[in-house]
Design a protein around this motif. Sequence first.
Motif, short mmCIF file in Angstrom:
data_model
loop_
_atom_site.label_atom_id
_atom_site.label_comp_id
_atom_site.label_asym_id
_atom_site.label_seq_id
_atom_site.Cartn_x
_atom_site.Cartn_y
_atom_site.Cartn_z
N ALA A 174 -13.29 1.58 -3.88
CA ALA A 174 -14.27 2.30 -3.05
C ALA A 174 -14.30 3.75 -3.51
CB ALA A 174 -13.88 2.23 -1.58
N PRO A 175 -15.43 4.44 -3.34
CA PRO A 175 -15.51 5.84 -3.74
C PRO A 175 -14.51 6.70 -2.95
CG PRO A 175 -17.69 5.00 -3.16
CD PRO A 175 -16.70 3.96 -2.79
N MET A 176 -13.91 7.64 -3.62
CA MET A 176 -13.01 8.62 -3.03
C MET A 176 -11.88 7.99 -2.22
SD MET A 176 -15.74 11.56 -1.91
CE MET A 176 -16.76 10.45 -0.94
N ALA A 177 -11.30 6.91 -2.76
CA ALA A 177 -10.23 6.22 -2.02
C ALA A 177 -9.22 5.64 -2.99
CB ALA A 177 -10.83 5.10 -1.17
N ALA A 178 -7.98 5.58 -2.53
CA ALA A 178 -6.94 4.90 -3.29
C ALA A 178 -7.19 3.40 -3.20
CB ALA A 178 -5.57 5.24 -2.73
N ALA A 179 -6.76 2.66 -4.19
CA ALA A 179 -7.01 1.22 -4.22
C ALA A 179 -6.08 0.45 -3.31
CB ALA A 179 -6.87 0.71 -5.65
N ASP A 180 -4.94 1.02 -2.98
CA ASP A 180 -3.94 0.32 -2.18
C ASP A 180 -3.54 -1.02 -2.80
OD1 ASP A 180 -3.75 2.34 -0.26
OD2 ASP A 180 -5.47 1.54 0.83
N THR A 181 -3.21 -0.97 -4.07
CA THR A 181 -2.71 -2.13 -4.78
C THR A 181 -1.33 -2.48 -4.23
OG1 THR A 181 -3.90 -1.48 -6.78
CG2 THR A 181 -2.04 -2.95 -7.09
N SER A 182 -1.01 -3.77 -4.17
CA SER A 182 0.32 -4.14 -3.70
C SER A 182 0.83 -5.36 -4.43
CB SER A 182 0.33 -4.39 -2.19
OG SER A 182 -0.44 -5.52 -1.88
N GLY A 183 2.13 -5.52 -4.38
CA GLY A 183 2.77 -6.71 -4.92
C GLY A 183 3.86 -7.14 -3.97
N GLU A 184 4.02 -8.45 -3.82
CA GLU A 184 5.13 -8.97 -3.02
C GLU A 184 6.04 -9.74 -3.96
OE1 GLU A 184 6.12 -11.55 0.99
OE2 GLU A 184 4.09 -11.62 0.17
N TYR A 185 7.34 -9.57 -3.76
CA TYR A 185 8.32 -10.10 -4.69
C TYR A 185 9.44 -10.81 -3.94
CZ TYR A 185 5.80 -6.60 -7.31
OH TYR A 185 4.79 -5.85 -7.84
N ALA A 186 9.85 -11.98 -4.44
CA ALA A 186 11.02 -12.67 -3.90
C ALA A 186 12.25 -11.91 -4.39
CB ALA A 186 11.06 -14.11 -4.40
N VAL A 187 13.20 -11.70 -3.49
CA VAL A 187 14.41 -10.92 -3.80
C VAL A 187 15.59 -11.88 -3.88
CG1 VAL A 187 15.93 -9.08 -3.02
CG2 VAL A 187 13.47 -8.91 -2.63
N TYR A 188 16.28 -11.88 -5.04
CA TYR A 188 17.46 -12.72 -5.23
C TYR A 188 18.75 -11.91 -5.10
CZ TYR A 188 13.96 -15.79 -7.25
OH TYR A 188 12.84 -16.56 -7.44
N TYR A 189 18.66 -10.63 -5.34
CA TYR A 189 19.82 -9.74 -5.28
C TYR A 189 19.37 -8.45 -4.62
CZ TYR A 189 23.71 -6.78 -6.76
OH TYR A 189 24.79 -5.94 -6.76
N PHE A 190 20.18 -7.93 -3.69
CA PHE A 190 19.81 -6.72 -2.97
C PHE A 190 21.09 -5.96 -2.63
CE2 PHE A 190 17.81 -5.10 1.27
CZ PHE A 190 17.47 -3.89 0.69
N ALA A 191 21.22 -4.78 -3.19
CA ALA A 191 22.40 -3.94 -2.92
C ALA A 191 21.93 -2.54 -2.54
CB ALA A 191 23.32 -3.89 -4.13
N ALA A 192 22.73 -1.88 -1.70
CA ALA A 192 22.41 -0.52 -1.26
C ALA A 192 23.65 0.36 -1.39
CB ALA A 192 21.91 -0.53 0.18
N TYR A 193 23.42 1.61 -1.81
CA TYR A 193 24.49 2.58 -1.99
C TYR A 193 24.07 3.90 -1.36
CZ TYR A 193 25.74 -0.76 -5.62
OH TYR A 193 26.04 -1.91 -6.30
N ARG A 194 25.01 4.55 -0.70
CA ARG A 194 24.78 5.90 -0.18
C ARG A 194 25.95 6.76 -0.62
NH1 ARG A 194 23.67 6.68 5.96
NH2 ARG A 194 21.52 6.47 5.31
N ASN A 195 25.64 7.87 -1.27
CA ASN A 195 26.67 8.79 -1.74
C ASN A 195 27.67 8.08 -2.64
OD1 ASN A 195 26.49 11.49 -1.32
ND2 ASN A 195 27.79 11.52 0.49
N GLY A 196 27.21 7.11 -3.42
CA GLY A 196 28.06 6.38 -4.35
C GLY A 196 28.86 5.24 -3.74
N GLU A 197 28.81 5.06 -2.42
CA GLU A 197 29.55 3.98 -1.76
C GLU A 197 28.60 2.83 -1.45
OE1 GLU A 197 32.12 5.00 1.50
OE2 GLU A 197 32.39 7.03 0.70
#
Length: 173
Positions: A120-143
């Motif tokens: 659309a004119p003067m608008a972001a396309a709002d492209t998206s992707g959805e992905y199956a997650v097999y591995y998920f890890a989170a770290y805060r401050n190296g921990e």
Amino acid sequence: MSQQAAAYINLEIYEDSVNLLGVAKVKMPSIVFPCVNISGAGMMGNMEVPLYGMVDAMSVTINWLTTTQDSVRLAAPKKHQLDMRVAEEYWEVEDADIGIWPEKYVMVVRPKSMDPGTVAPMAAADTSGEYAVYYFAAYRNGEQLWEIDKRNMRCVILGVDYMADVRKALGKQ
């Protein structure tokens, strides 16, 4: 000292820890523990019981500003390793000061869908992707905060591997 989360300041997403991907917003995977219903003598009706250490299927959604080579590359029907590096501001309560926590989220994903968005004119396309997650890890401050590894039966939360006894019972590791 008490530190309270304030807000995310910014993030960058990398594929294979080196390729910086485009401008995006990420809907993180939900960690859902599957449940079974049990009932029987001595119980008052049904009871929902989360299965020890098990985690349901996870998905991540990445919303891109517009269609780019990076968003299209992640649509390739193969495994992708994504690193999301985040700067989160926190409030230091006693000192009435602020600080920054470095955070990192690591995911191994495969594409489920790609939506090129709207043109659309003067608008972001709002492209998206959805992905199956097999591995998920989170770290805060190296921990490490958590590590969910579906293929290797690991559910580690704050350093405790809740699937270790299950793997042992099955003769693994």
